[in-house]
Each structure stands twice: as structure tokens, then as C-alpha cells.
Motif scaffolding. Sequence first.
Motif: not given
Length: 283
Positions: A54, A56, A92, A94, A159, A181-183
Motif C-alpha cells: 500500500f 497510503d 503500489q 489498492n 474500502t 477505492d482507497s484508504k
Amino acid sequence: MKLKKIFKGIVAALATLLIVSVAATALPTKAHAATNSSSVSAIKKRGTIKIAVFGDLQPYGWVTKSGKRTGYDVYLARQIGKDLGVKVKFVQVNADSRVDALKSNKVDLVLANFTVTPQRKKQVSFAKPYMKVSVGVLSKKSNPITKASQLKGKKVIVTKGTTAEQYFTEHSNGVTLQKYDSKTQQFNALKNGRASALADDNSYLFAWVKKHPTYTVGIKKIGTESEISPAVKKGNKSLLNWTNKEITKLNKKGFFTTDYNKNLKPYFGSDVKPSDIIITNNK
């Protein structure tokens, strides 16, 4: 005599077809094994291992303001690269792209806080676990949600592709899910008041509330406890076997305790102990 010759001819033809069919079936398997770009030998030959993390998810995998990639999973990834004798190329991802990253050969190994589930086991191969986790629920400290019954009729943020999404899809408890979609997106949505609560792995919710003291993990555990493991593409026995041995070796050396003290302890506070997070009894 003619009938005998015809019969023998038919038998011979069928035998030939059978041999060709078996050979044709066997060839792709051999070719796949020979062209496995994520086998240990292939990784060592090219000198690089591609590991999904990840970007983030503090404190597990994130990028600092100065551009440095760091965190618990990142620390483990670098150790794996060192022990393999290769450089690490971080990819990286998701939460909902981890499986596809393996299937499409974009990565050799996933270390993005990947929780083991029966559904995921059908799609990827998990190595030995190195962490344990449960789904937790985050809410405002001024209006805390401390039990599942309080979620009925509420909006809950998750998420996409996480065990939290899976849990509340299977056990809705009358909640309406907001999926991101993301943190980064999910935590911003919570701070902007788009929902009453947020559900995710409790281990990093503990870390998040330490930096955001107006929130609390009112429900520390909902559902069953799960394990977090490295994952490889289905059929990649070479890297799977090596990773299993690596997890066992690192445990014996106390690596995961060191990793916890370096990368997790500063973010958790006194409410969380190493034994609540790490698994040290792999053999």
C-alpha cells in the motif's frame, strides 16, 4: 481377414490420437513451469522481485512527504529482497487490485496487509501468516458506536476489496455501505461526515485514532479473527515454498518483534501489545 485388418487399423489410430492428446495436455504445464517469471530462479536471474504494498496505509505501507516508502510491510519486503539477494521493486496497489496484480504478473508477491479468506484462497496462494487481525468499527468519540446493534440504519464506510466490506456484505446488520477505492478516500469521507462509522482492520484503526483523538474504535472486534499472509500467484510453488521457509526463519530470529517495535509500536500506544498483532509461533 479384411475385418481384422480394419479393426487393427482403428485401434492403432485411436492409440495415436490418445498419445497426441496426452502430449498436448502435458505440454502447456511444462511450458508454464519453464516460463514462470515469478519463480525463485527467475527472480534471482533478473535480480529484482516485484512486491505489492500500500502507499497510503500508515503504519503498514505509505510514502512520507520526502518520498520515502516505509512501514511494517515495507520493512518485511526489504528483508525478503535482502535474503533473496535481489533488489525490491515496489508496486503500489489498492485493496481491490491485489489479486489482479498477481494474476496479471504485475507483481511476484503481495505484502499489502493481505487478510486470508476462503474466497481469496481460491484465487491466490497464501504463505504462512505473520499477523492477526479483526474487523473494527471507528466512530466519533462524541457519539461513539460501541456495539453492533447501534449500526442498524446507519451508513458505514469501507474500502472496496477489504474483509470489512465482505463482512458487512454477508452480515449487513441493517447498515448501508459506502464503498471507496482507497484508504485515503475512506478516511476523508469519515472526516467530512458522510457516514456515522468506518469499518476496517482494527490494527490500523488503533493507529489512526492515536493521530485523530476525536475518534474512537468503539467496536474493537466484530466477526472472527483472521490472519494476514504474503500471497503469490496460484501454482507458483517455487516462491510459495521459499516464502514459507523465510517466514519461519524470520520468526526464529525475532524479526517480527523487531519490525513491530520499529514500525508499529510508535503508532499504537499502550492499548495494543505485540501479541495482539504479530504471530510468532510459525514452525
